[in-house]
Design a protein around this motif. Structure first.
Motif, short mmCIF file in Angstrom:
data_model
loop_
_atom_site.label_atom_id
_atom_site.label_comp_id
_atom_site.label_asym_id
_atom_site.label_seq_id
_atom_site.Cartn_x
_atom_site.Cartn_y
_atom_site.Cartn_z
N LEU A 145 0.82 -1.21 0.00
CA LEU A 145 0.00 0.00 0.00
C LEU A 145 0.85 1.26 0.00
CD1 LEU A 145 -2.75 -1.05 2.60
CD2 LEU A 145 -2.67 -1.47 0.12
N GLY A 146 2.10 1.12 -0.40
CA GLY A 146 3.00 2.25 -0.41
C GLY A 146 2.51 3.40 -1.28
N ARG A 147 1.80 3.09 -2.35
CA ARG A 147 1.28 4.15 -3.22
C ARG A 147 0.31 5.05 -2.47
NH1 ARG A 147 1.55 8.25 -6.16
NH2 ARG A 147 -0.15 8.62 -7.61
N TRP A 148 -0.48 4.47 -1.57
CA TRP A 148 -1.38 5.30 -0.76
C TRP A 148 -0.57 6.20 0.18
CZ3 TRP A 148 -5.57 1.27 1.14
CH2 TRP A 148 -6.29 0.80 0.03
N ALA A 149 0.45 5.61 0.82
CA ALA A 149 1.25 6.39 1.76
C ALA A 149 1.93 7.56 1.06
CB ALA A 149 2.29 5.49 2.43
N GLU A 150 2.38 7.35 -0.14
CA GLU A 150 3.06 8.41 -0.88
C GLU A 150 2.15 9.60 -1.17
OE1 GLU A 150 4.48 6.50 -4.37
OE2 GLU A 150 5.98 5.30 -3.30
N GLN A 151 0.85 9.35 -1.15
CA GLN A 151 -0.10 10.43 -1.43
C GLN A 151 -0.65 11.09 -0.16
OE1 GLN A 151 -2.95 9.53 -4.85
NE2 GLN A 151 -2.23 7.49 -4.31
N GLY A 152 -0.11 10.73 0.98
CA GLY A 152 -0.55 11.36 2.21
C GLY A 152 -1.56 10.55 3.00
N VAL A 153 -1.63 9.23 2.77
CA VAL A 153 -2.49 8.36 3.58
C VAL A 153 -1.63 7.78 4.70
CG1 VAL A 153 -3.99 6.33 3.62
CG2 VAL A 153 -3.93 7.80 1.59
N LEU A 154 -1.92 8.15 5.93
CA LEU A 154 -1.18 7.66 7.09
C LEU A 154 -1.81 6.35 7.55
CD1 LEU A 154 0.95 7.94 9.31
CD2 LEU A 154 -0.65 9.42 10.56
N LEU A 155 -1.12 5.25 7.34
CA LEU A 155 -1.59 3.91 7.68
C LEU A 155 -0.98 3.56 9.03
CD1 LEU A 155 -0.96 2.54 4.11
CD2 LEU A 155 -3.22 2.74 5.15
N LEU A 156 -1.71 3.89 10.10
CA LEU A 156 -1.14 3.86 11.45
C LEU A 156 -1.82 2.82 12.32
CD1 LEU A 156 0.82 5.28 13.46
CD2 LEU A 156 -1.13 6.74 14.10
N ASN A 157 -1.05 1.85 12.80
CA ASN A 157 -1.54 0.94 13.82
C ASN A 157 -1.47 1.60 15.18
OD1 ASN A 157 -2.25 -1.53 12.45
ND2 ASN A 157 -0.07 -1.90 12.12
N ARG A 158 -2.39 1.25 16.09
CA ARG A 158 -2.33 1.78 17.46
C ARG A 158 -1.12 1.22 18.21
NH1 ARG A 158 -5.90 4.04 20.54
NH2 ARG A 158 -3.96 4.85 21.43
N VAL A 159 -0.75 -0.01 17.93
CA VAL A 159 0.42 -0.66 18.52
C VAL A 159 1.35 -1.01 17.37
CG1 VAL A 159 1.23 -2.68 19.81
CG2 VAL A 159 -0.91 -1.54 20.47
N LEU A 160 2.65 -0.70 17.51
CA LEU A 160 3.54 -0.74 16.36
C LEU A 160 4.44 -1.98 16.30
CD1 LEU A 160 4.59 3.01 16.15
CD2 LEU A 160 2.65 1.84 15.10
N SER A 161 4.26 -2.92 17.21
CA SER A 161 5.06 -4.14 17.16
C SER A 161 4.24 -5.29 17.74
CB SER A 161 6.37 -3.98 17.94
OG SER A 161 6.11 -3.71 19.31
N VAL A 162 4.72 -6.51 17.48
CA VAL A 162 4.01 -7.69 17.97
C VAL A 162 4.99 -8.86 18.00
CG1 VAL A 162 3.24 -8.51 15.68
CG2 VAL A 162 1.86 -9.02 17.71
N ARG A 163 4.80 -9.78 18.94
CA ARG A 163 5.58 -11.02 18.93
C ARG A 163 4.99 -11.94 17.88
NH1 ARG A 163 6.04 -14.31 24.44
NH2 ARG A 163 7.06 -12.34 25.06
N ALA A 164 5.82 -12.57 17.08
CA ALA A 164 5.34 -13.46 16.03
C ALA A 164 4.42 -14.52 16.61
CB ALA A 164 6.52 -14.11 15.31
N GLY A 165 3.27 -14.68 15.97
CA GLY A 165 2.32 -15.68 16.37
C GLY A 165 1.46 -15.34 17.56
N ALA A 166 1.59 -14.12 18.10
CA ALA A 166 0.86 -13.75 19.31
C ALA A 166 0.23 -12.37 19.14
CB ALA A 166 1.79 -13.76 20.53
N ALA A 167 -0.91 -12.33 18.47
CA ALA A 167 -1.60 -11.07 18.22
C ALA A 167 -1.87 -10.33 19.52
CB ALA A 167 -2.90 -11.32 17.48
N GLY A 168 -1.63 -9.02 19.52
CA GLY A 168 -1.90 -8.20 20.69
C GLY A 168 -0.87 -8.30 21.79
N SER A 169 0.23 -9.00 21.56
CA SER A 169 1.19 -9.27 22.63
C SER A 169 1.97 -8.05 23.09
CB SER A 169 2.17 -10.36 22.19
OG SER A 169 2.74 -10.06 20.93
N HIS A 170 2.01 -6.98 22.29
CA HIS A 170 2.74 -5.78 22.69
C HIS A 170 1.81 -4.63 23.04
CE1 HIS A 170 6.90 -6.94 20.84
NE2 HIS A 170 6.46 -7.81 21.74
N ARG A 171 0.57 -4.93 23.32
CA ARG A 171 -0.33 -3.89 23.81
C ARG A 171 0.03 -3.52 25.25
NH1 ARG A 171 -6.43 -5.06 21.39
NH2 ARG A 171 -5.78 -5.33 19.21
#
Length: 259
Positions: free
Chosen positions: A139-165
């Motif tokens: 989705l880089g083309r969107w970002a280049e046009q000013g679309v901020l694709l922002l997760n609330r949490v920016l990292s995660v342990r592999a295989g463990a959704a929500g683990s860095h909340r």
């Protein structure tokens, strides 16, 4: 026609630094070397929370695989703050190795198949604007046009959704969302144009941070909820109409056939 943004204006880590960066290195680097210059100023008040989150990630990475790669954890903030026109809020990175790239809902261009939530986004994009679904998730083309694709949490342990909340990221991204919403318009009268697209309850929880910004809200594109209000919500055409109302052009939402 949508406004054209110069991709050369995007702040990038030097390739050699990106190739050799570890999570420990990331935690020690000055903020001004990690994000675009205007983001460095906006995030300075929450630098302590950012360092807390980065230190936690570095510690967790000592014994587990952490996603995305160090060079991509803060990727959303390499897009200049001043150029943001649309904000799309996600939850946390995909926990499947090879998927997360630091932009909400996006995956590496080589990933096959793409995640089902992204597949549903493409289905709605086709129904809304007629653009055919892509096999890739870049989705880089969107970002280049000013679309901020922002997760609330920016990292995660592999295989463990929500683990860095709850490790500090939420304070950082809340400050980022406020910074986007509170930018003054050119000339200093009122706020800069912005459209926020909020998919699902987690994303809608940031609405109080957005002030008077235009908001498009619906169910999440997950297969578990897409049929309960995401399909048929026309977020892309509605966002463009709101941008035009604000005098800020449009986004060309069509992605290239291949990344």
């Amino acid at each position: 026609m949508g406004a054209v943004f110069d991709s050369d204006a995007l702040f990038e880590l030097e390739p050699a630094a990106a190739d050799n960066l570890s999570f420990t290195d990331l935690a020690r680097q000055p903020l001004a070397e990690l994000v675009a210059p205007d983001w460095a100023g906006a995030l300075a008040p929450v630098e302590a929370q950012l360092r807390q989150a980065l230190d936690y990630v570095a510690g967790d990475a000592a014994g587990h695989e952490v996603l995305p790669s160090p060079s991509n954890v803060l990727r959303a903030f390499r897009q200049p703050l001043a150029g943001v026109r649309v904000l799309i809020v996600g939850q946390d990175p995909y926990p499947t190795p090879g998927h997360a790239v630091g932009l909400s809902f996006a995956v590496d261009g080589a990933t096959r198949p793409i995640p089902r939530s992204l597949g549903n986004i493409y289905k709605e994009l086709e129904a809304d604007l007629g653009f055919p679904p892509r096999v890739h998730g870049d989705l880089g083309r969107w970002a280049e046009q000013g679309v901020l694709l922002l997760n609330r949490v920016l990292s995660v342990r592999a295989g463990a959704a929500g683990s860095h909340r709850g490790k500090g990221w939420e304070d950082v991204t809340a400050a980022a969302i406020r910074a986007v919403a509170e930018r003054p318009a050119d000339g200093g009268s009122g706020r800069a144009p912005l459209v926020a697209i909020l998919w699902g309850k987690d994303a809608e929880s940031v609405r109080p941070l957005l002030g008077s910004a235009a908001v498009i809200a619906s169910a999440h594109p997950s297969p578990l909820s897409a049929a309960r209000g995401f399909f048929g919500s026309h977020p892309f055409s509605r966002a463009n109409a709101l941008l035009q109302d604000q005098g800020n052009g449009t986004i060309d939402w069509e992605l290239p056939p291949l990344p």
